[in-house]
Motif scaffolding. Structure first.
Motif, PDB file in Angstrom:
ATOM      1  N   PRO A  17      34.680  68.077  24.341  1.00  0.00           N
ATOM      2  CA  PRO A  17      34.394  67.689  25.720  1.00  0.00           C
ATOM      3  C   PRO A  17      35.588  66.989  26.363  1.00  0.00           C
ATOM      4  CG  PRO A  17      32.855  66.638  24.173  1.00  0.00           C
ATOM      5  CD  PRO A  17      33.845  67.405  23.371  1.00  0.00           C
ATOM      6  N   ALA A  18      35.669  67.113  27.666  1.00  0.00           N
ATOM      7  CA  ALA A  18      36.757  66.496  28.424  1.00  0.00           C
ATOM      8  C   ALA A  18      36.624  64.974  28.411  1.00  0.00           C
ATOM      9  CB  ALA A  18      36.741  67.008  29.860  1.00  0.00           C
ATOM     10  N   LEU A  19      37.768  64.294  28.443  1.00  0.00           N
ATOM     11  CA  LEU A  19      37.822  62.834  28.511  1.00  0.00           C
ATOM     12  C   LEU A  19      38.354  62.418  29.873  1.00  0.00           C
ATOM     13  CD1 LEU A  19      39.499  61.922  25.097  1.00  0.00           C
ATOM     14  CD2 LEU A  19      37.070  62.011  25.643  1.00  0.00           C
ATOM     15  N   THR A  20      37.969  61.231  30.298  1.00  0.00           N
ATOM     16  CA  THR A  20      38.558  60.635  31.496  1.00  0.00           C
ATOM     17  C   THR A  20      39.332  59.393  31.068  1.00  0.00           C
ATOM     18  OG1 THR A  20      36.651  59.226  31.931  1.00  0.00           O
ATOM     19  CG2 THR A  20      36.639  61.438  32.945  1.00  0.00           C
ATOM     20  N   ALA A  21      40.211  58.932  31.928  1.00  0.00           N
ATOM     21  CA  ALA A  21      41.020  57.751  31.606  1.00  0.00           C
ATOM     22  C   ALA A  21      40.149  56.520  31.387  1.00  0.00           C
ATOM     23  CB  ALA A  21      42.028  57.497  32.714  1.00  0.00           C
ATOM     24  N   GLY A  22      38.974  56.480  31.983  1.00  0.00           N
ATOM     25  CA  GLY A  22      38.092  55.328  31.846  1.00  0.00           C
ATOM     26  C   GLY A  22      37.155  55.386  30.653  1.00  0.00           C
ATOM     27  N   ASP A  23      37.320  56.363  29.795  1.00  0.00           N
ATOM     28  CA  ASP A  23      36.436  56.496  28.632  1.00  0.00           C
ATOM     29  C   ASP A  23      36.606  55.266  27.737  1.00  0.00           C
ATOM     30  OD1 ASP A  23      35.429  57.220  25.983  1.00  0.00           O
ATOM     31  OD2 ASP A  23      35.367  59.277  26.739  1.00  0.00           O
ATOM     32  N   PRO A  24      35.521  54.540  27.459  1.00  0.00           N
ATOM     33  CA  PRO A  24      35.642  53.307  26.670  1.00  0.00           C
ATOM     34  C   PRO A  24      36.152  53.520  25.248  1.00  0.00           C
ATOM     35  CG  PRO A  24      33.334  53.860  27.051  1.00  0.00           C
ATOM     36  CD  PRO A  24      34.157  54.813  27.873  1.00  0.00           C
ATOM     37  N   ARG A  25      36.051  54.741  24.740  1.00  0.00           N
ATOM     38  CA  ARG A  25      36.564  54.998  23.387  1.00  0.00           C
ATOM     39  C   ARG A  25      38.085  54.905  23.331  1.00  0.00           C
ATOM     40  NH1 ARG A  25      33.757  60.668  22.537  1.00  0.00           N
ATOM     41  NH2 ARG A  25      34.513  60.770  24.693  1.00  0.00           N
ATOM     42  N   LEU A  26      38.734  54.942  24.496  1.00  0.00           N
ATOM     43  CA  LEU A  26      40.193  54.853  24.551  1.00  0.00           C
ATOM     44  C   LEU A  26      40.693  53.408  24.614  1.00  0.00           C
ATOM     45  CD1 LEU A  26      40.894  57.791  27.029  1.00  0.00           C
ATOM     46  CD2 LEU A  26      40.902  57.838  24.530  1.00  0.00           C
ATOM     47  N   CYS A  27      39.775  52.447  24.692  1.00  0.00           N
ATOM     48  CA  CYS A  27      40.169  51.036  24.817  1.00  0.00           C
ATOM     49  C   CYS A  27      41.127  50.558  23.725  1.00  0.00           C
ATOM     50  CB  CYS A  27      38.941  50.141  24.882  1.00  0.00           C
ATOM     51  SG  CYS A  27      38.101  50.239  26.481  1.00  0.00           S
ATOM     52  N   PRO A  28      40.926  50.914  22.451  1.00  0.00           N
ATOM     53  CA  PRO A  28      41.888  50.438  21.443  1.00  0.00           C
ATOM     54  C   PRO A  28      43.320  50.895  21.735  1.00  0.00           C
ATOM     55  CG  PRO A  28      39.930  51.285  20.373  1.00  0.00           C
ATOM     56  CD  PRO A  28      39.815  51.637  21.831  1.00  0.00           C
ATOM     57  N   LEU A  29      43.471  52.102  22.229  1.00  0.00           N
ATOM     58  CA  LEU A  29      44.804  52.615  22.556  1.00  0.00           C
ATOM     59  C   LEU A  29      45.375  51.882  23.768  1.00  0.00           C
ATOM     60  CD1 LEU A  29      47.157  54.524  22.184  1.00  0.00           C
ATOM     61  CD2 LEU A  29      45.821  56.306  23.336  1.00  0.00           C
TER      62      LEU A  29
END
Length: 87
Positions: A53-65
């Motif tokens: 599935p597509a991701l957006t910049a606001g996806d909370p799973r990206l917070c560690p990065l």
């Protein structure tokens, strides 16, 4: 005199479809690289899975990065499918 621009290329272990685990691995690589720019392979956040599935910049799973980049002053160029005209 300007400080040299330090660029790193990283290829952490990628778990197919596991954005959370992959973002944490990317974050560790950013911290270890000690570079202004860290470049990752295409689709490195989802694995090279065409059905991911597509991701957006606001996806909370990206917070560690994002947090690792903020802590180190780095920019990470990481790949993932994103929404576009085709959905």
């Amino acid at each position: 005199m300007r400080e040299a621009l330090r660029v790193a290329v990283a290829q952490p272990l990628c778990v197919p479809y596991d954005v959370t685990q992959n973002a944490m691995a990317h974050a560790a690589a950013v911290r270890a690289a000690a570079s202004r720019v860290v470049v990752f392979p295409e689709l490195s956040l989802t694995g090279y899975e065409m059905g991911a599935p597509a991701l957006t910049a606001g996806d909370p799973r990206l917070c560690p990065l994002a947090e690792a980049c903020a802590e180190t002053g780095s920019v990470a160029l990481a790949g993932a499918p994103v929404p576009g005209e085709a959905g």
